[in-house]
Design an enzyme around this catalytic site. Structure first.
Site, PDB file in Angstrom:
ATOM      1  N   CYS A   4     -84.389 -14.856  -8.492  1.00  0.00           N
ATOM      2  CA  CYS A   4     -83.378 -14.803  -7.421  1.00  0.00           C
ATOM      3  C   CYS A   4     -82.713 -16.170  -7.268  1.00  0.00           C
ATOM      4  O   CYS A   4     -83.381 -17.173  -7.014  1.00  0.00           O
ATOM      5  CB  CYS A   4     -84.032 -14.373  -6.109  1.00  0.00           C
ATOM      6  SG  CYS A   4     -82.946 -14.564  -4.686  1.00  0.00           S
ATOM      7  N   CYS A   7     -83.377 -17.850  -3.908  1.00  0.00           N
ATOM      8  CA  CYS A   7     -84.744 -18.391  -3.838  1.00  0.00           C
ATOM      9  C   CYS A   7     -84.806 -19.727  -4.589  1.00  0.00           C
ATOM     10  O   CYS A   7     -85.475 -20.666  -4.148  1.00  0.00           O
ATOM     11  CB  CYS A   7     -85.752 -17.410  -4.418  1.00  0.00           C
ATOM     12  SG  CYS A   7     -86.110 -16.012  -3.329  1.00  0.00           S
ATOM     13  N   ASP A  30     -70.430 -22.120   0.274  1.00  0.00           N
ATOM     14  CA  ASP A  30     -70.252 -21.141  -0.798  1.00  0.00           C
ATOM     15  C   ASP A  30     -69.545 -21.831  -1.974  1.00  0.00           C
ATOM     16  O   ASP A  30     -68.562 -22.558  -1.781  1.00  0.00           O
ATOM     17  CB  ASP A  30     -69.431 -19.942  -0.301  1.00  0.00           C
ATOM     18  CG  ASP A  30     -69.532 -18.762  -1.242  1.00  0.00           C
ATOM     19  OD1 ASP A  30     -70.073 -17.715  -0.838  1.00  0.00           O
ATOM     20  OD2 ASP A  30     -69.079 -18.880  -2.414  1.00  0.00           O
ATOM     21  N   HIS A  46     -87.574 -14.460   1.038  1.00  0.00           N
ATOM     22  CA  HIS A  46     -86.759 -13.456   0.367  1.00  0.00           C
ATOM     23  C   HIS A  46     -86.811 -12.096   1.068  1.00  0.00           C
ATOM     24  O   HIS A  46     -87.884 -11.570   1.350  1.00  0.00           O
ATOM     25  CB  HIS A  46     -87.198 -13.266  -1.091  1.00  0.00           C
ATOM     26  CG  HIS A  46     -86.310 -12.317  -1.843  1.00  0.00           C
ATOM     27  ND1 HIS A  46     -85.257 -12.739  -2.620  1.00  0.00           N
ATOM     28  CD2 HIS A  46     -86.286 -10.964  -1.883  1.00  0.00           C
ATOM     29  CE1 HIS A  46     -84.633 -11.686  -3.113  1.00  0.00           C
ATOM     30  NE2 HIS A  46     -85.239 -10.587  -2.684  1.00  0.00           N
ATOM     31  N   ASN A  84     -72.436  -8.615   3.309  1.00  0.00           N
ATOM     32  CA  ASN A  84     -72.213  -7.600   2.284  1.00  0.00           C
ATOM     33  C   ASN A  84     -73.554  -6.960   1.933  1.00  0.00           C
ATOM     34  O   ASN A  84     -74.553  -7.668   1.744  1.00  0.00           O
ATOM     35  CB  ASN A  84     -71.593  -8.236   1.037  1.00  0.00           C
ATOM     36  CG  ASN A  84     -70.201  -8.775   1.307  1.00  0.00           C
ATOM     37  OD1 ASN A  84     -69.437  -8.188   2.086  1.00  0.00           O
ATOM     38  ND2 ASN A  84     -69.864  -9.887   0.682  1.00  0.00           N
ATOM     39  N   GLY A  90     -70.265  -4.793  -1.780  1.00  0.00           N
ATOM     40  CA  GLY A  90     -69.888  -5.985  -2.533  1.00  0.00           C
ATOM     41  C   GLY A  90     -70.958  -7.060  -2.577  1.00  0.00           C
ATOM     42  O   GLY A  90     -70.658  -8.228  -2.829  1.00  0.00           O
ATOM     43  N   HIS A  95     -80.323 -11.159  -1.995  1.00  0.00           N
ATOM     44  CA  HIS A  95     -81.172 -11.959  -1.088  1.00  0.00           C
ATOM     45  C   HIS A  95     -80.309 -12.082   0.166  1.00  0.00           C
ATOM     46  O   HIS A  95     -79.196 -12.633   0.099  1.00  0.00           O
ATOM     47  CB  HIS A  95     -81.460 -13.319  -1.731  1.00  0.00           C
ATOM     48  CG  HIS A  95     -82.274 -14.268  -0.902  1.00  0.00           C
ATOM     49  ND1 HIS A  95     -83.360 -14.967  -1.412  1.00  0.00           N
ATOM     50  CD2 HIS A  95     -82.156 -14.676   0.384  1.00  0.00           C
ATOM     51  CE1 HIS A  95     -83.873 -15.746  -0.473  1.00  0.00           C
ATOM     52  NE2 HIS A  95     -83.143 -15.587   0.639  1.00  0.00           N
ATOM     53  N   HIS A  97     -78.007 -12.747   3.068  1.00  0.00           N
ATOM     54  CA  HIS A  97     -77.253 -13.941   3.458  1.00  0.00           C
ATOM     55  C   HIS A  97     -76.091 -13.535   4.339  1.00  0.00           C
ATOM     56  O   HIS A  97     -75.537 -12.450   4.190  1.00  0.00           O
ATOM     57  CB  HIS A  97     -76.761 -14.716   2.237  1.00  0.00           C
ATOM     58  CG  HIS A  97     -76.001 -13.884   1.251  1.00  0.00           C
ATOM     59  ND1 HIS A  97     -76.621 -13.004   0.376  1.00  0.00           N
ATOM     60  CD2 HIS A  97     -74.673 -13.757   1.013  1.00  0.00           C
ATOM     61  CE1 HIS A  97     -75.711 -12.401  -0.363  1.00  0.00           C
ATOM     62  NE2 HIS A  97     -74.520 -12.832   0.010  1.00  0.00           N
ATOM     63  N   HIS A  99     -72.359 -14.569   5.376  1.00  0.00           N
ATOM     64  CA  HIS A  99     -71.185 -15.419   5.145  1.00  0.00           C
ATOM     65  C   HIS A  99     -70.636 -15.822   6.510  1.00  0.00           C
ATOM     66  O   HIS A  99     -70.501 -14.973   7.402  1.00  0.00           O
ATOM     67  CB  HIS A  99     -70.083 -14.646   4.423  1.00  0.00           C
ATOM     68  CG  HIS A  99     -70.426 -14.196   3.035  1.00  0.00           C
ATOM     69  ND1 HIS A  99     -69.966 -14.846   1.908  1.00  0.00           N
ATOM     70  CD2 HIS A  99     -71.168 -13.152   2.586  1.00  0.00           C
ATOM     71  CE1 HIS A  99     -70.412 -14.212   0.819  1.00  0.00           C
ATOM     72  NE2 HIS A  99     -71.146 -13.180   1.209  1.00  0.00           N
TER      73      HIS A  99
HETATM   74  P1  AMP Z   1     -72.304 -11.627  -1.890  1.00  0.00           P
HETATM   75  O1  AMP Z   1     -71.278 -11.229  -2.906  1.00  0.00           O
HETATM   76  O2  AMP Z   1     -72.001 -11.150  -0.506  1.00  0.00           O
HETATM   77  O3  AMP Z   1     -73.685 -11.254  -2.350  1.00  0.00           O
HETATM   78  O4  AMP Z   1     -72.221 -13.199  -1.787  1.00  0.00           O
HETATM   79  C1  AMP Z   1     -72.795 -14.050  -2.700  1.00  0.00           C
HETATM   80  C2  AMP Z   1     -72.067 -15.346  -2.533  1.00  0.00           C
HETATM   81  O5  AMP Z   1     -72.856 -16.363  -3.116  1.00  0.00           O
HETATM   82  C3  AMP Z   1     -70.695 -15.409  -3.208  1.00  0.00           C
HETATM   83  O6  AMP Z   1     -69.692 -15.681  -2.226  1.00  0.00           O
HETATM   84  C4  AMP Z   1     -70.838 -16.540  -4.210  1.00  0.00           C
HETATM   85  O7  AMP Z   1     -69.665 -17.319  -4.323  1.00  0.00           O
HETATM   86  C5  AMP Z   1     -71.988 -17.331  -3.640  1.00  0.00           C
HETATM   87  N1  AMP Z   1     -72.760 -18.083  -4.603  1.00  0.00           N
HETATM   88  C6  AMP Z   1     -73.266 -17.652  -5.784  1.00  0.00           C
HETATM   89  N2  AMP Z   1     -73.946 -18.639  -6.384  1.00  0.00           N
HETATM   90  C7  AMP Z   1     -73.892 -19.704  -5.548  1.00  0.00           C
HETATM   91  C8  AMP Z   1     -74.406 -21.045  -5.614  1.00  0.00           C
HETATM   92  N3  AMP Z   1     -75.129 -21.472  -6.663  1.00  0.00           N
HETATM   93  N4  AMP Z   1     -74.125 -21.894  -4.595  1.00  0.00           N
HETATM   94  C9  AMP Z   1     -73.395 -21.471  -3.541  1.00  0.00           C
HETATM   95  N5  AMP Z   1     -72.900 -20.223  -3.420  1.00  0.00           N
HETATM   96  C10 AMP Z   1     -73.128 -19.365  -4.422  1.00  0.00           C
END
Ligand code: AMP
Length: 111
Positions: A4, A7, A30, A46, A84, A90, A95, A97, A99
């Site tokens: 993950c 993680c 992000d 997680h 999401n 989407g 994991h 999160h 936004h």
């Molecule tokens: P989601 O599509 O809602 O699962 O959001 C995942 C988010 O994680 C996306 O907006 C990505 O741009 C962001 N993301 C993916 N990898 C990283 C990373 N290494 N550092 C910061 N954000 C990330």
């Protein structure tokens, strides 16, 4: 979870731009921002998505929100929280999160 990405960020194995951290959550920028302010509130433990999250964790994040959005400078003008969930929602990282988006007047609907 070993595969993950969030993680790994929590564990410090992948670098991130941290805005806030405590024993339960981290808040990072992000990597692909969709607004001038775009951070992710990530629980350290997680959990795949909001459906599996303990309610105490959700309450904890809600309690921390004011401090976080003040730090981000979006307390006065407002912001959007997006969680999401699943394929149609989407969700690309499985994991939980949150936004937090802001820094401009956001459009609606989001699609
Ligand atoms: P989601 O599509 O809602 O699962 O959001 C995942 C988010 O994680 C996306 O907006 C990505 O741009 C962001 N993301 C993916 N990898 C990283 C990373 N290494 N550092 C910061 N954000 C990330």
């Amino acid at each position: 979870m070993s595969d993950c990405i969030f993680c790994k960020i929590v564990a410090g194995e992948i670098p991130s731009e941290k805005i806030y951290e405590d024993d339960k959550i981290i808040v990072i920028k992000d990597v692909n921002p969709g607004a001038p302010v775009h951070v992710l509130i990530i629980p350290k433990e997680h959990t795949d998505n909001i459906l599996h999250a303990p309610s105490e964790l959700l309450l904890y994040i809600q309690d921390k929100l004011e401090e976080i959005v003040k730090k981000l400078g979006v307390y006065e003008d407002g912001f959007r929280i997006v969680i999401n969930t699943g394929v149609d929602g989407g969700q690309s990282v499985n994991h939980l999160h949150f936004h937090v988006l802001g820094g401009k007047t956001l459009g609606w609907p989001p699609c």
